[in-house]
Design a protein around this motif. Sequence first.
Motif, PDB file in Angstrom:
ATOM      1  N   LEU A   1       0.821  -1.211   0.000  1.00 51.04           N
ATOM      2  CA  LEU A   1       0.000   0.000   0.000  1.00 51.04           C
ATOM      3  C   LEU A   1       0.857   1.264   0.000  1.00 51.04           C
ATOM      4  O   LEU A   1       0.576   2.224  -0.735  1.00 51.04           O
ATOM      5  CB  LEU A   1      -0.937   0.002   1.211  1.00 51.04           C
ATOM      6  CG  LEU A   1      -1.869   1.212   1.345  1.00 51.04           C
ATOM      7  CD1 LEU A   1      -2.770   1.340   0.125  1.00 51.04           C
ATOM      8  CD2 LEU A   1      -2.696   1.097   2.617  1.00 51.04           C
ATOM      9  N   ALA A   2       1.923   1.269   0.787  1.00 49.29           N
ATOM     10  CA  ALA A   2       2.758   2.468   0.897  1.00 49.29           C
ATOM     11  C   ALA A   2       3.436   2.800  -0.432  1.00 49.29           C
ATOM     12  O   ALA A   2       3.445   3.961  -0.864  1.00 49.29           O
ATOM     13  CB  ALA A   2       3.804   2.268   1.992  1.00 49.29           C
ATOM     14  N   THR A   3       3.999   1.788  -1.094  1.00 50.00           N
ATOM     15  CA  THR A   3       4.688   2.054  -2.367  1.00 50.00           C
ATOM     16  C   THR A   3       3.700   2.385  -3.477  1.00 50.00           C
ATOM     17  O   THR A   3       4.013   3.169  -4.370  1.00 50.00           O
ATOM     18  CB  THR A   3       5.558   0.853  -2.768  1.00 50.00           C
ATOM     19  OG1 THR A   3       4.742  -0.334  -2.836  1.00 50.00           O
ATOM     20  CG2 THR A   3       6.684   0.632  -1.775  1.00 50.00           C
ATOM     21  N   ALA A   4       2.504   1.818  -3.420  1.00 48.94           N
ATOM     22  CA  ALA A   4       1.481   2.166  -4.410  1.00 48.94           C
ATOM     23  C   ALA A   4       1.060   3.625  -4.252  1.00 48.94           C
ATOM     24  O   ALA A   4       0.900   4.356  -5.234  1.00 48.94           O
ATOM     25  CB  ALA A   4       0.276   1.240  -4.272  1.00 48.94           C
ATOM     26  N   ARG A   5       0.902   4.060  -2.994  1.00 50.47           N
ATOM     27  CA  ARG A   5       0.540   5.461  -2.756  1.00 50.47           C
ATOM     28  C   ARG A   5       1.661   6.396  -3.181  1.00 50.47           C
ATOM     29  O   ARG A   5       1.410   7.471  -3.745  1.00 50.47           O
ATOM     30  CB  ARG A   5       0.219   5.657  -1.271  1.00 50.47           C
ATOM     31  CG  ARG A   5      -1.144   5.129  -0.869  1.00 50.47           C
ATOM     32  CD  ARG A   5      -1.367   5.225   0.638  1.00 50.47           C
ATOM     33  NE  ARG A   5      -2.758   4.941   0.995  1.00 50.47           N
ATOM     34  CZ  ARG A   5      -3.185   4.767   2.237  1.00 50.47           C
ATOM     35  NH1 ARG A   5      -2.316   4.848   3.255  1.00 50.47           N
ATOM     36  NH2 ARG A   5      -4.466   4.516   2.476  1.00 50.47           N
ATOM     37  N   ALA A   6       2.909   6.010  -2.937  1.00 44.17           N
ATOM     38  CA  ALA A   6       4.049   6.841  -3.330  1.00 44.17           C
ATOM     39  C   ALA A   6       4.119   6.961  -4.845  1.00 44.17           C
ATOM     40  O   ALA A   6       4.366   8.060  -5.383  1.00 44.17           O
ATOM     41  CB  ALA A   6       5.341   6.242  -2.778  1.00 44.17           C
ATOM     42  N   LEU A   7       3.902   5.851  -5.559  1.00 45.61           N
ATOM     43  CA  LEU A   7       3.920   5.892  -7.020  1.00 45.61           C
ATOM     44  C   LEU A   7       2.766   6.732  -7.552  1.00 45.61           C
ATOM     45  O   LEU A   7       2.925   7.506  -8.506  1.00 45.61           O
ATOM     46  CB  LEU A   7       3.848   4.463  -7.572  1.00 45.61           C
ATOM     47  CG  LEU A   7       3.866   4.319  -9.098  1.00 45.61           C
ATOM     48  CD1 LEU A   7       5.093   5.008  -9.702  1.00 45.61           C
ATOM     49  CD2 LEU A   7       3.846   2.837  -9.485  1.00 45.61           C
TER      50      LEU A   7
END
Length: 235
Positions: A171-177
């Motif tokens: 979830l964190a990396t998806a939000r960052a992308l």
Amino acid sequence: MGENPFADPLRFERRAPPCAIVIFGANGDLTKRKLMPALFRLAIDGRIPPTFAVIGNSRTHMSDEDFRKHMREAVEHFSEDGPFDPALWDSFAGNLFYIAGDVKDAAMYHALGEKLAEIETSHRTAGNVLFYLSTQPSYYSPVVECIGQAGLQHGNGWRRVVVEKPFGHDLATARALNADIQRVFPERDVYRIDHYLGKETVQNILAFRFGNGIFEPLWDRRYISNVQITAAESI
């Protein structure tokens, strides 16, 4: 130049609008196995107008003709659409171009901008551009950032970006992308693709559950904590 078979308005059904498709990672396996055969399939079906172009990019140095040759070999090998039509391919291949360069190199985006402007005039693409990220996931953010720095997200027509799977690994990396992409492209112009979300294995779980009286009463959240699916490949 001979008659373009794609230009017959009575032969085909609804077409995509004029546009240029920029494929980052055009020398990769995905482009050879899936993207180029799919585009040629659309051409066969008349879904692509004569006013289109494809610009491939990767670090490998080659000419437009070299790129067309490699893509022809890929389509002949991986296409599942029956006998290969050389005449149709020749008409299609005339719309394929190539720019070599590193996706983190600002000079490459300058050259890409010049090529897009040239093709907008020569192929009447109306300034519409689709950026397709067929690269390693670690390059998604840098590519979009460089597109923004070069101003290629703006033009005379629409500009859209397609992100090939995976879209982050949690979830964190998806939000960052998401945040990185939306600094350059508005959400309405962002498209995300994940092949495996639509795999038959996932779809068949529902058919298997509701089509069997034995399993339907038991297969719910009271008895199943999670479902794990492994898609194993040899490549």
